[in-house]
Design a protein around this motif. Structure first.
Motif, PDB file in Angstrom:
ATOM      1  N   ASN A   1     -14.007  36.892 -41.470  1.00 42.12           N
ATOM      2  CA  ASN A   1     -13.667  35.854 -40.489  1.00 42.12           C
ATOM      3  C   ASN A   1     -12.484  36.287 -39.638  1.00 42.12           C
ATOM      4  O   ASN A   1     -12.468  36.058 -38.427  1.00 42.12           O
ATOM      5  CB  ASN A   1     -13.324  34.542 -41.200  1.00 42.12           C
ATOM      6  CG  ASN A   1     -14.581  33.799 -41.632  1.00 42.12           C
ATOM      7  OD1 ASN A   1     -15.676  34.099 -41.168  1.00 42.12           O
ATOM      8  ND2 ASN A   1     -14.411  32.833 -42.529  1.00 42.12           N
TER       9      ASN A   1
ATOM     10  N   ASP B   1      -3.949  36.126 -40.855  1.00 49.38           N
ATOM     11  CA  ASP B   1      -4.301  37.030 -39.760  1.00 49.38           C
ATOM     12  C   ASP B   1      -3.625  36.580 -38.481  1.00 49.38           C
ATOM     13  O   ASP B   1      -3.116  35.457 -38.390  1.00 49.38           O
ATOM     14  CB  ASP B   1      -5.827  37.089 -39.584  1.00 49.38           C
ATOM     15  CG  ASP B   1      -6.444  35.799 -39.071  1.00 49.38           C
ATOM     16  OD1 ASP B   1      -5.959  35.245 -38.058  1.00 49.38           O
ATOM     17  OD2 ASP B   1      -7.431  35.325 -39.680  1.00 49.38           O
TER      18      ASP B   1
ATOM     19  N   THR C   1     -20.595  26.891 -37.394  1.00 45.91           N
ATOM     20  CA  THR C   1     -20.179  28.237 -36.978  1.00 45.91           C
ATOM     21  C   THR C   1     -19.963  28.265 -35.478  1.00 45.91           C
ATOM     22  O   THR C   1     -20.624  27.531 -34.739  1.00 45.91           O
ATOM     23  CB  THR C   1     -21.241  29.301 -37.366  1.00 45.91           C
ATOM     24  OG1 THR C   1     -20.813  30.573 -36.892  1.00 45.91           O
ATOM     25  CG2 THR C   1     -22.607  28.984 -36.780  1.00 45.91           C
ATOM     26  N   SER C   2     -19.018  29.107 -35.064  1.00 40.91           N
ATOM     27  CA  SER C   2     -18.817  29.291 -33.622  1.00 40.91           C
ATOM     28  C   SER C   2     -19.555  30.529 -33.137  1.00 40.91           C
ATOM     29  O   SER C   2     -19.420  30.922 -31.995  1.00 40.91           O
ATOM     30  CB  SER C   2     -17.320  29.445 -33.343  1.00 40.91           C
ATOM     31  OG  SER C   2     -16.806  30.530 -34.105  1.00 40.91           O
ATOM     32  N   LYS C   3     -20.325  31.178 -34.056  1.00 40.15           N
ATOM     33  CA  LYS C   3     -20.806  32.513 -33.724  1.00 40.15           C
ATOM     34  C   LYS C   3     -22.240  32.564 -33.214  1.00 40.15           C
ATOM     35  O   LYS C   3     -22.668  33.578 -32.695  1.00 40.15           O
ATOM     36  CB  LYS C   3     -20.608  33.431 -34.929  1.00 40.15           C
ATOM     37  CG  LYS C   3     -19.118  33.482 -35.269  1.00 40.15           C
ATOM     38  CD  LYS C   3     -18.791  34.156 -36.551  1.00 40.15           C
ATOM     39  CE  LYS C   3     -17.321  33.848 -36.888  1.00 40.15           C
ATOM     40  NZ  LYS C   3     -16.936  34.322 -38.199  1.00 40.15           N
TER      41      LYS C   3
ATOM     42  N   GLY D   1     -22.244  30.357 -41.272  1.00 34.71           N
ATOM     43  CA  GLY D   1     -21.437  29.146 -41.426  1.00 34.71           C
ATOM     44  C   GLY D   1     -21.381  28.670 -42.857  1.00 34.71           C
ATOM     45  O   GLY D   1     -21.423  27.459 -43.130  1.00 34.71           O
TER      46      GLY D   1
HETATM   47  P1  ADP Z   1     -19.256  32.043 -40.125  1.00 32.79           P
HETATM   48  O1  ADP Z   1     -18.240  33.143 -40.250  1.00 32.79           O
HETATM   49  O2  ADP Z   1     -20.588  32.444 -40.627  1.00 32.79           O
HETATM   50  O3  ADP Z   1     -19.277  31.463 -38.758  1.00 32.79           O
HETATM   51  P2  ADP Z   1     -17.529  30.620 -41.906  1.00 32.79           P
HETATM   52  O4  ADP Z   1     -17.747  29.511 -42.830  1.00 32.79           O
HETATM   53  O5  ADP Z   1     -17.037  31.898 -42.485  1.00 32.79           O
HETATM   54  O6  ADP Z   1     -18.837  30.853 -41.100  1.00 32.79           O
HETATM   55  O7  ADP Z   1     -16.506  30.167 -40.792  1.00 32.79           O
HETATM   56  C1  ADP Z   1     -16.804  29.012 -40.004  1.00 32.79           C
HETATM   57  C2  ADP Z   1     -16.109  29.068 -38.675  1.00 32.79           C
HETATM   58  O8  ADP Z   1     -14.702  28.918 -38.853  1.00 32.79           O
HETATM   59  C3  ADP Z   1     -16.247  30.368 -37.928  1.00 32.79           C
HETATM   60  O9  ADP Z   1     -17.444  30.395 -37.179  1.00 32.79           O
HETATM   61  C4  ADP Z   1     -15.006  30.404 -37.058  1.00 32.79           C
HETATM   62  O10 ADP Z   1     -15.233  29.696 -35.866  1.00 32.79           O
HETATM   63  C5  ADP Z   1     -13.996  29.624 -37.870  1.00 32.79           C
HETATM   64  N1  ADP Z   1     -13.062  30.532 -38.579  1.00 32.79           N
HETATM   65  C6  ADP Z   1     -13.148  30.917 -39.879  1.00 32.79           C
HETATM   66  N2  ADP Z   1     -12.124  31.725 -40.204  1.00 32.79           N
HETATM   67  C7  ADP Z   1     -11.380  31.891 -39.102  1.00 32.79           C
HETATM   68  C8  ADP Z   1     -10.185  32.631 -38.790  1.00 32.79           C
HETATM   69  N3  ADP Z   1      -9.564  33.398 -39.713  1.00 32.79           N
HETATM   70  N4  ADP Z   1      -9.690  32.543 -37.527  1.00 32.79           N
HETATM   71  C9  ADP Z   1     -10.314  31.792 -36.593  1.00 32.79           C
HETATM   72  N5  ADP Z   1     -11.434  31.089 -36.813  1.00 32.79           N
HETATM   73  C10 ADP Z   1     -11.972  31.113 -38.048  1.00 32.79           C
END
Ligand code: ADP
Ligand code: MG
Length: 597
Positions: free
Chosen positions: A33, A58, A77-79, A96
């Motif tokens: 992440n 980070d 998720t933002s991805k 997500g």
């Molecule tokens: P994914 O990585 O599959 O999107 P996660 O559950 O790991 O799902 O994270 C969910 C969302 O949280 C991410 O899509 C991101 O937008 C946000 N996020 C997670 N960790 C961080 C981080 N260290 N810095 C910024 N945004 C984060």
């Protein structure tokens, strides 16, 4: 029992089990992440091997409060947004699932400040308080010297799940798994600084670096192994959609595959197909059971990949897996062919100028070092004296000992060469075995392949075998005659050798013929044509050298062995896999004499 929809806490915990197995899985997901958030510094801190606390900070983009509230929801998720996006994933995460999973098995606190925001927000969530999670502004200074970033704190991993807790190993074992993942991920993104601390100790501290420098630092523990780097040309059959880079710590071999690293589009994998492609060409270059230290970087059009094979995303499916396999395999064998696989004695301390030992595989024209050559020593190898006399003739082929000064014999076993900044030792016995083996092989399969030659034995040798294998042996005797053996079945459990190929030699003949028959019995399959693979299986016993360790050689004989050795296709090992050449850097000798500390 009637059917009922599981309460969210139960469903969450079941789903979390797929992603979070141990502290290392939390660390992997959270580092991914941070990488996705564009961090350039990542700090991982553990208490009690991660059971008490896993904290990851980070300096990435951070999150706005509305995103912070959402990020712990499953499938948030933002991805990616649409089904189409799933076909071309460029981020490490996309499912997500990581944060909700971590929140289901620990008490999670997230501090985050978004780029261009003045406020840090804190979100606290525990497995049983998801709907009441708090998101409040707090005062918090900085994220690794940056005004924005994210800190995740997972406290008491699995403390509510005794069944899982029980499966965790000792603190040291969990820390070492975390370390392995931190290093693996650090290899994928060398421009990011990584730090791992455990209780009071700093275990990893990697500054942003070039990819090759990072590989050396992690896979070679900073020691001065030569690093060979090679990348695939433009002529990929997958039309520019595939780029490969290999970094190999030449000479380092280990009894496990831990230092074999695969990175596909920036993602660290443990994929079986890639592993096989990497290892198949090392068969000739390493002893059985030994593995190289090697990092493979693959860049491929995301449309040719299916990442969504496994929840932890460590396996992958390629659309063109056959082509990719062959590309990797041929790049590895090109690399070994050009750079060779000499064993290498690393320096005890890391050496100040490691670049000194670095040579690129693609430009393997070993520049002769500036030491006295033919004028002073009658012992230089032939090609050198020729090269020295006739520099106008291009490419008298150079080999790794061209231009090196012959420095004498050691123990009547090793030939010594002064390479300027390294001492090379050639094992005369291993080298001669390799030469004989390849002569035999060339006679069978080379461009000028000839009918097998046979040298009659004065006294025939008989070899017995278990009688139940009689038909097996009988079927396979033609294979032996195609190699040049004159051999016949003599009784129910005995064969009689009347002649052998001339390269085979007489040393310990009986034992080797016995081994040969055993190998013959173990040959499988019904199509019993002789091919190179079968040849190697049958003939590695073959060429026991006429030159043995302990034999006294003359300088000209030594020179001729080296010349012939480097005309071989695989000069770096004898047919059994032992090295023919070992190098000791001058720096190592200087350490012994405390000229360098
Ligand atoms: P994914 O990585 O599959 O999107 P996660 O559950 O790991 O799902 O994270 C969910 C969302 O949280 C991410 O899509 C991101 O937008 C946000 N996020 C997670 N960790 C961080 C981080 N260290 N810095 C910024 N945004 C984060
Ligand atoms: Mg993620």
């Amino acid at each position: 029992m009637p059917i009922q929809v599981l309460p969210p806490a139960v469903a969450e915990r079941i789903a979390a089990g797929e992603v979070i197995e141990r502290p290392a899985s939390v660390v992997k997901e959270l580092i991914e992440n941070s990488i996705d958030a564009g961090a350039t510094e990542i700090h991982v801190h553990l208490e009690d091997g991660g059971k008490a606390l896993i904290e990851i900070t980070d300096n990435g983009s951070g999150m706005e409060p509305k995103d912070l509230r959402l990020c712990i929801e499953r499938h948030a998720t933002s991805k990616l947004q649409t089904l189409d996006d799933l076909e071309k994933i460029a981020t490490l995460g996309f499912r997500g699932e990581a944060l909700p999973s971590v929140a289901a098995v620990s008490d999670l606190t997230i501090l985050s400040r978004a780029k261009n925001s003045n406020t840090t927000y804190e979100l606290k969530v525990t497995p049983f308080s998801r709907d009441k999670s708090q998101c409040d502004p707090i005062t918090f200074g900085h994220f690794l010297n940056s005004p924005h970033g994210t800190r995740m704190r997972a406290v008491g991993l699995f403390s509510q799940i005794p069944a899982r807790l029980k499966f965790l190993k000792s603190q040291a074992a969990e820390v070492s798994q975390v370390r392995e993942w931190v290093e693996r991920l650090a290899l994928t993104h060398s421009h990011i600084g990584f730090k791992l601390t455990s209780n009071e100790r700093t275990l990893v501290n990697l500054r942003p670096a070039e990819e090759s420098a990072r590989v050396r630092e992690i896979l070679g523990d900073g020691a001065d192994f030569p690093l060979v780097s090679i990348s695939s040309g433009e002529d990929s059959p997958i039309h520019g959609a595939l780029k490969l880079r290999l970094h190999w710590l030449q000479g380092l071999s280990l009894p496990q595959t831990r230092r074999l690293v695969q990175v596909v589009n920036g993602r660290a994998l443990r994929d079986r197909m890639l592993q096989q492609a990497l290892l198949s060409s090392f068969k000739q270059a390493l002893m059985p059971g030994q593995f190289p230290a090697l990092a493979l970087f693959v860049e491929v059009d995301p449309a040719l990949l299916d990442l969504n094979v496994h929840p932890t995303k460590t396996e992958i499916r390629f659309l063109n897996s056959r082509e990719i396999f062959h590309e990797i395999q041929s790049l590895v064998s090109q690399m070994i062919g050009q750079a060779g696989a000499p064993a290498y004695v690393p320096s005890l301390n890391s050496v100040a100028e490691p670049e000194r030992f670095q040579f690129e595989a693609q430009a393997f024209s070993f520049t002769p070092p500036a030491v006295s050559t033919s004028q002073h020593s009658p012992y230089t190898t032939h090609s050198t004296s020729e090269a020295a006399q006739n520099t106008a003739l291009p490419s008298v082929p150079l080999h790794p000992l061209s231009g090196a000064r012959f420095a004498g014999f050691l123990f009547n076993t090793y030939l010594l060469y002064d390479l300027g900044q390294e001492l090379a030792l050639v094992d005369q016995h291993a080298a001669h075995e390799r030469i004989r083996f390849e002569k035999l092989k060339n006679r069978m399969f080379g461009a000028n392949a000839q009918a097998p030659q046979t040298q009659a034995l004065l006294i025939p040798e008989s070899v017995t075998f278990p009688a139940e294998f009689k038909s097996h042996v009988l079927d396979r005797l033609p294979l032996l005659s195609s190699l040049g053996f004159e051999v016949e079945l003599f009784s129910e459990d005995t064969v009689l050798f009347r002649g052998i190929p001339p390269e085979w030699g007489n040393t310990q003949l009986r034992t080797r013929l016995k081994n040969l028959i055993e190998r013959l019995i173990s040959v499988e399959g019904t199509s019993l044509g002789m091919d190179e693979a079968l040849f190697e299986k049958l003939a590695s016993e073959a060429c026991h050298s006429a030159v043995r360790a302990g034999d006294h050689l003359e300088p000209l004989e030594a020179a001729s062995i080296v010349e012939q050795l480097f005309k071989c296709e695989h000069p770096w090992n004898c047919p059994h896999g032992r090295p023919t050449l070992v190098k000791i850097p001058q720096a190592r000798l200087e350490e012994w004499f405390i000229r360098r500390v």
